[in-house]
Design a protein around this motif. Structure first.
Motif, mmCIF file in Angstrom:
data_model
loop_
_atom_site.group_PDB
_atom_site.id
_atom_site.type_symbol
_atom_site.label_atom_id
_atom_site.label_comp_id
_atom_site.label_asym_id
_atom_site.label_seq_id
_atom_site.Cartn_x
_atom_site.Cartn_y
_atom_site.Cartn_z
ATOM 1 N N MET A 1 130.938 41.856 -15.914
ATOM 2 C CA MET A 1 131.189 42.755 -17.039
ATOM 3 C C MET A 1 130.278 43.957 -16.939
ATOM 4 O O MET A 1 129.078 43.834 -16.744
ATOM 5 C CB MET A 1 130.921 42.006 -18.363
ATOM 6 C CG MET A 1 131.210 42.817 -19.594
ATOM 7 S SD MET A 1 131.041 41.787 -21.083
ATOM 8 C CE MET A 1 131.576 42.932 -22.315
ATOM 9 N N LYS A 2 130.835 45.160 -17.035
ATOM 10 C CA LYS A 2 130.036 46.366 -16.950
ATOM 11 C C LYS A 2 129.495 46.706 -18.330
ATOM 12 O O LYS A 2 130.229 46.737 -19.315
ATOM 13 C CB LYS A 2 130.879 47.527 -16.419
ATOM 14 C CG LYS A 2 131.320 47.329 -14.961
ATOM 15 C CD LYS A 2 132.088 48.511 -14.465
ATOM 16 C CE LYS A 2 132.505 48.306 -13.009
ATOM 17 N NZ LYS A 2 133.275 49.444 -12.502
ATOM 18 N N TRP A 3 128.219 46.991 -18.384
ATOM 19 C CA TRP A 3 127.566 47.217 -19.667
ATOM 20 C C TRP A 3 127.540 48.714 -19.972
ATOM 21 O O TRP A 3 126.534 49.385 -19.840
ATOM 22 C CB TRP A 3 126.157 46.621 -19.656
ATOM 23 C CG TRP A 3 126.206 45.181 -19.333
ATOM 24 C CD1 TRP A 3 125.889 44.586 -18.153
ATOM 25 C CD2 TRP A 3 126.660 44.141 -20.182
ATOM 26 N NE1 TRP A 3 126.113 43.259 -18.213
ATOM 27 C CE2 TRP A 3 126.582 42.938 -19.451
ATOM 28 C CE3 TRP A 3 127.131 44.097 -21.505
ATOM 29 C CZ2 TRP A 3 126.947 41.727 -19.975
ATOM 30 C CZ3 TRP A 3 127.494 42.884 -22.029
ATOM 31 C CH2 TRP A 3 127.404 41.717 -21.275
ATOM 32 N N PHE A 320 130.643 47.995 -29.259
ATOM 33 C CA PHE A 320 131.823 47.428 -29.899
ATOM 34 C C PHE A 320 132.737 46.872 -28.812
ATOM 35 O O PHE A 320 132.544 47.148 -27.615
ATOM 36 C CB PHE A 320 132.573 48.490 -30.734
ATOM 37 C CG PHE A 320 133.057 49.652 -29.922
ATOM 38 C CD1 PHE A 320 134.294 49.604 -29.271
ATOM 39 C CD2 PHE A 320 132.280 50.793 -29.773
ATOM 40 C CE1 PHE A 320 134.738 50.668 -28.494
ATOM 41 C CE2 PHE A 320 132.719 51.866 -29.007
ATOM 42 C CZ PHE A 320 133.952 51.801 -28.367
ATOM 43 N N VAL A 321 133.721 46.096 -29.220
ATOM 44 C CA VAL A 321 134.740 45.597 -28.295
ATOM 45 C C VAL A 321 136.111 45.886 -28.888
ATOM 46 O O VAL A 321 136.257 46.123 -30.092
ATOM 47 C CB VAL A 321 134.587 44.087 -28.024
ATOM 48 C CG1 VAL A 321 133.322 43.794 -27.261
ATOM 49 C CG2 VAL A 321 134.644 43.290 -29.320
ATOM 50 N N GLY A 328 135.243 31.929 -27.194
ATOM 51 C CA GLY A 328 134.617 31.560 -25.922
ATOM 52 C C GLY A 328 134.557 32.689 -24.920
ATOM 53 O O GLY A 328 133.931 32.547 -23.865
ATOM 54 N N GLN A 329 135.187 33.820 -25.235
ATOM 55 C CA GLN A 329 135.166 34.975 -24.329
ATOM 56 C C GLN A 329 133.752 35.535 -24.226
ATOM 57 O O GLN A 329 133.069 35.726 -25.217
ATOM 58 C CB GLN A 329 136.127 36.052 -24.859
ATOM 59 C CG GLN A 329 136.177 37.323 -24.020
ATOM 60 C CD GLN A 329 137.107 38.367 -24.631
ATOM 61 O OE1 GLN A 329 137.939 38.052 -25.483
ATOM 62 N NE2 GLN A 329 136.961 39.612 -24.201
ATOM 63 N N LEU A 348 126.536 35.375 -24.169
ATOM 64 C CA LEU A 348 126.889 35.559 -25.571
ATOM 65 C C LEU A 348 128.410 35.571 -25.640
ATOM 66 O O LEU A 348 129.061 36.375 -24.964
ATOM 67 C CB LEU A 348 126.311 36.871 -26.105
ATOM 68 C CG LEU A 348 124.775 36.955 -26.134
ATOM 69 C CD1 LEU A 348 124.324 38.367 -26.504
ATOM 70 C CD2 LEU A 348 124.198 35.939 -27.108
ATOM 71 N N VAL A 349 128.983 34.682 -26.442
ATOM 72 C CA VAL A 349 130.440 34.509 -26.445
ATOM 73 C C VAL A 349 131.008 34.660 -27.844
ATOM 74 O O VAL A 349 130.306 34.495 -28.856
ATOM 75 C CB VAL A 349 130.818 33.126 -25.880
ATOM 76 C CG1 VAL A 349 130.305 32.953 -24.464
ATOM 77 C CG2 VAL A 349 130.293 32.008 -26.784
ATOM 78 N N ALA A 350 132.299 34.975 -27.904
ATOM 79 C CA ALA A 350 132.993 35.082 -29.194
ATOM 80 C C ALA A 350 133.099 33.702 -29.829
ATOM 81 O O ALA A 350 133.477 32.729 -29.171
ATOM 82 C CB ALA A 350 134.371 35.686 -28.996
ATOM 83 N N ALA A 351 132.761 33.621 -31.120
ATOM 84 C CA ALA A 351 132.804 32.347 -31.831
ATOM 85 C C ALA A 351 134.179 32.068 -32.422
ATOM 86 O O ALA A 351 134.419 30.973 -32.950
ATOM 87 C CB ALA A 351 131.743 32.324 -32.931
#
Length: 378
Positions: A1-3, A320-321, A328-329, A348-351
């Motif tokens: 993943m590019k930050w 932001f996303v 889990g993403q 760090l993942v989406a809950a």
């Protein structure tokens, strides 16, 4: 993943991650001609004395021989029939006789428990066909591990002017060997029973490594002695999450020296917990059915650092996303650095799932749908 457009939150790790303020013990003085202590986890050197000197290594050679034997056994743990040629070797023995039948794994046990030269020779001839071929396999493995001051001639470690290694190289080898589950399990045992298929009987072999009894944290590994090499010892130990490897070559006082070296190593290193499972952050999400997505942390493996080092924790997340987000993403990470080097990281993942919001219709789409309804009688 590019930050891209990353927000970084840099904080000193919580109290559980702060280094313990200890004053390392006085650097030990040992009688060994060469010695080293390294972290089994990352290979960092915490003590060294003539660590690259090329010296005879006696039966610590069998660390390599047994590792190759166990690797061969993982592919095919075949039964070996002992021949007179295989046991035509002097020195320590597991008591093999011509006609005996046992597995490759059991030969490795005989090498590591009672330093059987007969077991080493039998395995070498069974795997390599000749001692020379097996020695070539040993040297190839050494080269692959970066052992630059090592050359093997025999599988047992009997004296030969072209057979040598260094304390540093033996530490490299032992780090690799301990990653082999079977090797690590054998060397930590005080005794092991070996079942012979012919004759149908079981022998019990006690470990020559007395450090397993003398030092409560000891987990292995191998002794060695010839008149030329003197006393050689490779040991491993574990305490409070820190794993160490110590090597001494030509050391008349090796048992006591290893206790001092390992104690010193444990005073120099500490294990710190890396666990972000309690982390929870609301992150803006664009185009979703809600304005934010909840982000949670994950657990990681413990990390070993210097006793007086600080572990720095950096949270990395985009500003932001875009929706949709799947539970889990991976959306970010937490990096742990020590001395500017990344030593651990967690995700760090989406809950939760955040679906994309329905798109609003343009005025002409609404008009067109109205016309269609009119003519369809809707």
């Amino acid at each position: 993943m590019k930050w891209k457009g990353v927000l970084c939150f840099v904080v000193l790790a919580a109290m559980a991650l702060w280094p313990v303020k200890t004053s390392a013990d006085t650097v030990p003085s040992v009688s060994a001609k060469a010695a080293i202590v390294v972290s089994a986890d990352d290979g960092r050197v915490v003590y060294a004395k003539n660590e690259h000197d090329r010296l005879p290594i006696a039966s610590t050679t069998k660390i390599m021989t047994s590792l190759l034997t166990l690797e061969a056994a993982e592919v095919n743990n075949r039964v070996i029939t002992v021949t007179p040629e295989m046991i035509r070797v002097e020195g320590s023995s597991m008591g093999l006789r011509a006609g005996d039948k046992l597995t490759l794994y059991d030969l490795a046990v005989g090498m590591l428990m009672v330093s059987g030269n007969d077991a080493a020779n039998t395995a070498a001839l069974s795997i390599g066909g000749t001692i020379e071929n097996f020695a070539a396999m040993m040297n190839a493995k050494a080269a692959s591990l970066g052992m630059k001051d090592t050359h093997y001639v025999t599988p047992s470690g009997l004296d030969d002017k072209e057979h040598y290694s260094s304390a540093y190289d033996l530490a490299l080898l032992t780090r690799a060997a301990l990653q082999n589950t079977q090797f690590a399990n054998i060397v930590r045992q005080k005794s092991i029973q070996v079942h012979f298929l012919n004759p149908n009987m079981t022998h019990s072999y006690g470990n020559h490594n007395k450090l397993l009894s003398f030092y409560q944290y000891c987990t292995g590994v191998k002794t060695g002695f010839t008149k030329k090499s003197g006393r050689c010892l490779v040991s491993s130990a574990e305490k409070d999450g820190v794993r160490l490897i110590a090597v001494t070559l030509n050391d008349p006082n090796d048992w006591e020296d290893h206790e001092k070296l390992l104690d010193y190593g444990f005073s120099c290193l500490v294990s710190r917990s890396v666990n972000d499972s309690s982390t929870s952050i609301s992150l803006p999400i664009v185009g979703g059915v809600q304005e934010t997505v909840q982000v949670i942390g994950t657990a990681g493996e413990n990390v070993v650092i210097g006793a007086n080092d600080q572990l720095k924790r950096t949270v990395e997340l985009p500003q932001f996303v875009y929706a949709p987000a799947k539970k889990g993403q991976v959306l970010g990470r937490v990096c742990y650095t020590c001395g500017g080097k990344i030593v651990a990281q967690t995700e760090l993942v989406a809950a939760e799932d955040v679906p994309q919001a329905p798109k609003q219709k343009m005025w002409f789409q609404i008009l067109w749908e109205a016309i269609l309804d009119l003519f369809s009688g809707g």
